[in-house]
Design an enzyme around this catalytic site. Structure first.
Site, PDB file in Angstrom:
ATOM      1  N   GLY A  10       4.248  -7.359  -0.212  1.00  7.84           N
ATOM      2  CA  GLY A  10       5.668  -7.691  -0.361  1.00  7.84           C
ATOM      3  C   GLY A  10       6.462  -6.556  -0.975  1.00  7.84           C
ATOM      4  O   GLY A  10       7.583  -6.264  -0.553  1.00  7.84           O
ATOM      5  N   ASP A  11       5.874  -5.891  -1.960  1.00 12.00           N
ATOM      6  CA  ASP A  11       6.542  -4.746  -2.580  1.00 12.00           C
ATOM      7  C   ASP A  11       6.646  -3.581  -1.595  1.00 12.00           C
ATOM      8  O   ASP A  11       7.654  -2.869  -1.565  1.00 12.00           O
ATOM      9  CB  ASP A  11       5.799  -4.312  -3.838  1.00 12.00           C
ATOM     10  CG  ASP A  11       5.867  -5.363  -4.944  1.00 12.00           C
ATOM     11  OD1 ASP A  11       6.878  -6.086  -5.005  1.00 12.00           O
ATOM     12  OD2 ASP A  11       4.908  -5.457  -5.722  1.00 12.00           O
ATOM     13  N   GLY A  65      -6.208  -2.932  -2.974  1.00 11.38           N
ATOM     14  CA  GLY A  65      -5.257  -2.393  -3.938  1.00 11.38           C
ATOM     15  C   GLY A  65      -3.860  -2.306  -3.366  1.00 11.38           C
ATOM     16  O   GLY A  65      -3.659  -2.410  -2.158  1.00 11.38           O
TER      17      GLY A  65
END
Length: 161
Positions: A104-105, A140
């Site tokens: 999302g980021d 990650g």
């Protein structure tokens, strides 16, 4: 709440992704904050909380609530956006997902990057979807973010062929 008017007075473009904050998202008092920004960037789950309904109803809710440029992230299905009274829908490029942490980021970063390039709404969504999708290829939040050349290659392969 003093920061937003100052940013607006300085002609800044303001985007907001509050993340999964159920109490904030359910509070109708926060609609004023949403109206004072340019781009609200929830995912489906967050959009459902904002509109107290299925996320499929979110863009209609946003339009009726005075949110002029609302975006909803649809995960592997892409994203949708309401901008200037028009709806846009963009698919995500196919990837083998390893980890969705930070997707999302990454989407938000791609969207803002396209805004800074003065891209149209559809191209903003396309770049955002590419960044979000490609970020899921490794474990990650940062290791699979695309570089500009890869982003441009995927854009060409996905949206122009």
């Amino acid at each position: 709440m003093h920061l937003l008017p100052a940013l607006r007075a300085a002609s800044c473009t303001i985007s907001l992704d509050v993340g999964f904050s159920p109490d904030w998202l359910r509070s109708t008092a926060n609609l004023d904050t949403c109206r004072s920004i340019d781009y609200l960037l929830p995912n489906e789950r967050e959009a459902s909380l904002l509109c107290s309904s299925d996320s499929a109803n979110y863009l209609s809710f946003a339009q009726h609530s005075g949110l002029s440029q609302a975006v909803v992230k649809l995960g592997s299905r892409g994203a949708a956006m309401l901008a200037n009274g028009r709806r846009y829908t963009v698919s995500s490029p196919p990837v083998e997902v390893v980890d969705t942490t930070g997707a999302g980021d990454a989407f938000d970063a791609g969207f803002i990057d396209a805004l800074l390039d003065r891209s149209n709404p559809e191209d903003c969504l396309r770049r955002a979807c590419i960044c979000g999708a490609l970020s899921t290829r490794a474990a990650g939040a940062l290791s699979a973010l695309p570089f500009r050349e890869e982003l441009e290659n995927i854009y060409e392969q996905t949206y122009t062929s």
